[in-house]
Motif scaffolding. Structure first.
Motif, PDB file in Angstrom:
ATOM      1  N   GLU A  63      -3.759   0.570  -3.122  1.00  0.00           N
ATOM      2  CA  GLU A  63      -3.449  -0.823  -2.762  1.00  0.00           C
ATOM      3  C   GLU A  63      -3.098  -1.607  -4.027  1.00  0.00           C
ATOM      4  O   GLU A  63      -3.859  -1.640  -4.985  1.00  0.00           O
TER       5      GLU A  63
ATOM      6  N   ALA B 278      -4.499   6.664 -10.976  1.00  0.00           N
ATOM      7  CA  ALA B 278      -4.957   5.571 -11.837  1.00  0.00           C
ATOM      8  C   ALA B 278      -4.407   5.731 -13.247  1.00  0.00           C
ATOM      9  O   ALA B 278      -3.943   4.754 -13.865  1.00  0.00           O
TER      10      ALA B 278
ATOM     11  N   VAL C 208      -3.832  -3.009 -12.098  1.00  0.00           N
ATOM     12  CA  VAL C 208      -5.117  -2.416 -11.726  1.00  0.00           C
ATOM     13  C   VAL C 208      -5.120  -2.196 -10.209  1.00  0.00           C
ATOM     14  O   VAL C 208      -5.342  -3.122  -9.437  1.00  0.00           O
ATOM     15  N   PRO C 209      -4.870  -0.967  -9.768  1.00  0.00           N
ATOM     16  CA  PRO C 209      -4.819  -0.706  -8.325  1.00  0.00           C
ATOM     17  C   PRO C 209      -6.209  -0.508  -7.734  1.00  0.00           C
ATOM     18  O   PRO C 209      -7.168  -0.212  -8.449  1.00  0.00           O
ATOM     19  N   ARG C 210      -6.294  -0.660  -6.435  1.00  0.00           N
ATOM     20  CA  ARG C 210      -7.514  -0.304  -5.704  1.00  0.00           C
ATOM     21  C   ARG C 210      -7.229   1.001  -4.972  1.00  0.00           C
ATOM     22  O   ARG C 210      -6.389   1.046  -4.077  1.00  0.00           O
ATOM     23  N   ILE C 211      -7.907   2.071  -5.356  1.00  0.00           N
ATOM     24  CA  ILE C 211      -7.622   3.392  -4.808  1.00  0.00           C
ATOM     25  C   ILE C 211      -8.823   3.855  -3.981  1.00  0.00           C
ATOM     26  O   ILE C 211      -9.935   3.962  -4.491  1.00  0.00           O
ATOM     27  N   THR C 212      -8.589   4.129  -2.708  1.00  0.00           N
ATOM     28  CA  THR C 212      -9.654   4.538  -1.788  1.00  0.00           C
ATOM     29  C   THR C 212      -9.176   5.713  -0.949  1.00  0.00           C
ATOM     30  O   THR C 212      -7.999   6.092  -1.001  1.00  0.00           O
TER      31      THR C 212
ATOM     32  N   ARG D 229       0.830  -1.197   0.000  1.00  0.00           N
ATOM     33  CA  ARG D 229       0.000   0.000   0.000  1.00  0.00           C
ATOM     34  C   ARG D 229       0.870   1.254   0.000  1.00  0.00           C
ATOM     35  O   ARG D 229       1.887   1.310   0.700  1.00  0.00           O
TER      36      ARG D 229
END
Length: 496
Positions: free
Chosen positions: A98, A69, A81-85, A41
């Motif tokens: 992440e 992104a 493909v990231p997970r962005i929060t 992360r």
């Protein structure tokens, strides 16, 4: 993300950024490194030095997420493909990117290409992967085992192939082994009436792969400064196992138990545990790496280090729970057929049980991208008799053979054991010991990284490196950018 996690600072799987810079290649290198490892992360809005939560201005949050992104999509191959929060901590907004471990390794920066743009994570830092690591990542991405590969190599003789057949028969003591078996198992392939060897065959029979050796050493004290004895074992890897195993037994303390009219010798460390750890080191090592397996006996511990960390995304926690990921599938298969291993994934538990029954502390395991180390503490050595080194005539045949192979080391052993003035000349300062220790752990470490790892200044690092080279402890192979260190302490020729 919690405040407690932030306060602990950056780790192998966590990095902080105050804010996103424009087109930050360092940031993208970290994304690549996480994709090539266990994931991780990147948290924006936290100071990486003070761990203070700075936060991202609310009106910039969604713009930042879109920019991240797009940047990842445009600069990295294969596609990540990231997970962005985002989260709110102490009334401040942080953005979390992440990255999961990729399934199409190696990942690299498009602008640098696959030869120069692959990065990996080492502790809390990001660094460029060396050629051997890139090749291993490529094999992993293609789901191939290196030992199954048939590299360009001359044909082997039928005599050599039959020798391996007989060796496997000798170990398993069950079924006969034929050339057809070796071919069907993938150890050999036949072309135009000739037999060509896989990497596994060469490791098991011809022993012609450089660095596929085991170095054994006994040291006075608790660090690698003064040798008492040392050997290097080459040749077929199953013989290396036996030789290293016998070396350890010759140099640890022995106790005794009286059973009826007979005395039974009991080593301070269970024999089966020693053998299992050496087998694991040989079976699971990275044979692409330009370094050796090291079996080191200190006053307080037995330490076995194998090139290459855990393989295939396996974590240390998963390994301790019994999971396994086989780096060298063909060697593992052959060891299973030979009876050298009983069943994959059971060795760690068996070692733990043996040490517990013997009254020893649990085995300590550590892993990096470059090596895997197993350590058994010699907590009961005072209960056993001091070891009396055996003469060469008392050693098993394999040891006598390797004594002849290691003739070049024999004179150095006598000099090292018989001349205390040599120890005076190779005495190291504290900074030199620190630098030497870090180079042993990671032969690919750069000088600027040594300053960070040891907490000393660059001038001190440069002086220590110069001194270690002059004293014959290390040398440099390859260029400053892509080369690596060679640890020479086991071969004191430069110290005469």
């Amino acid at each position: 993300m919690t405040i407690e996690e932030i306060k602990k600072g950056e780790t192998e799987k966590l990095e902080f950024k105050r804010e996103i810079p424009s087109k930050d290649s360092k940031l993208m290198k970290t994304v690549v490194a996480f994709s090539n490892r266990h994931g991780g992360r990147i948290v924006f809005g936290v100071d990486d030095e003070t761990h203070e939560i700075i936060g991202i201005e609310n009106e910039k949050v969604f713009r930042l997420m879109d920019a991240l992104a797009n940047m990842i999509s445009e600069t990295i191959e294969p596609q990540v493909v990231p997970r962005i929060t985002f989260e709110t901590i102490e009334d401040k907004t942080i953005v979390i990117v992440e990255i999961v471990e990729g399934q199409n390794q190696p990942y690299f920066l498009k602008a640098e290409g696959i030869s120069d743009g692959v990065y990996i994570r080492v502790a809390a830092t990001t660094r460029k992967a060396e050629y051997e690591k890139v090749k291993e990542l490529m094999l992993w991405g293609e789901r191939k085992s290196y030992d199954k590969i048939f590299e360009k190599h001359e044909a082997v003789s039928e005599e050599s192939a039959l020798h391996l057949c007989h060796a496997i028969e000798k170990y398993n003591k069950k079924n006969p082994v034929t050339l057809a078996n070796l071919t069907s198992w993938g150890l050999l392939k036949e072309e135009d009436g000739k037999l060509f060897p896989s990497i596994a065959f060469r490791l098991l029979e011809t022993g012609d792969i450089h660095f596929a050796q085991v170095q054994c050493g006994v040291f006075r004290g608790t660090d690698k400064v003064y040798f008492i004895d040392r050997k290097e074992y080459s040749g077929p890897i199953y013989e290396q196992i036996e030789n290293a195993y016998n070396f350890v037994l010759q140099h640890i303390n022995i106790g005794a138990k009286i059973e009826g009219l007979y005395r039974r010798d009991i080593p301070e460390i269970p024999e089966e545990a020693i053998r299992e750890l050496i087998v694991n080191a040989v079976m699971h090592r990275n044979y692409l790496a330009h370094s050796y397996i090291q079996v080191c006996i200190y006053d307080d511990r037995l330490e076995i280090t194998s090139p290459g960390g855990l393989y295939g995304g396996l974590t240390l926690e998963e390994m301790l729970q019994g999971s396994s990921s086989i780096r060298n599938e063909l060697i593992a298969d052959t060891f299973l057929r030979m009876g050298i291993v009983e069943k994959w994934g059971t060795g760690i538990k068996r070692i733990a049980d043996l040490c517990r029954e013997h009254g020893l502390d649990e085995v300590e395991y550590s892993a990096t991208d470059f090596c895997f180390t197993s350590t058994i503490r010699r907590t009961r050595k005072d209960l056993f008799e001091p070891v009396v080194p055996k003469t060469s005539s008392e050693l098993p045949d394999n040891d006598r053979i390797n004594d002849r192979i290691s003739d070049r080391l024999h004179d150095n052993d006598r000099i090292n054991n018989g001349d205390d003035r040599l120890n005076d000349r190779i005495n190291l300062s504290e900074s030199e010991k620190q630098i030497f220790s870090e180079i042993e752990k990671n032969p690919f470490v750069r000088t600027e990284e040594l300053a960070s790892l040891t907490g000393v200044s660059m001038p001190t690092v440069n002086r220590a490196v110069k001194a270690l080279r002059e004293k014959g402890f290390i040398s440099r192979e390859g260029s400053k950018k892509s080369g690596h260190w060679l640890v020479l302490a086991q071969n004191q020729e430069n110290n005469k």
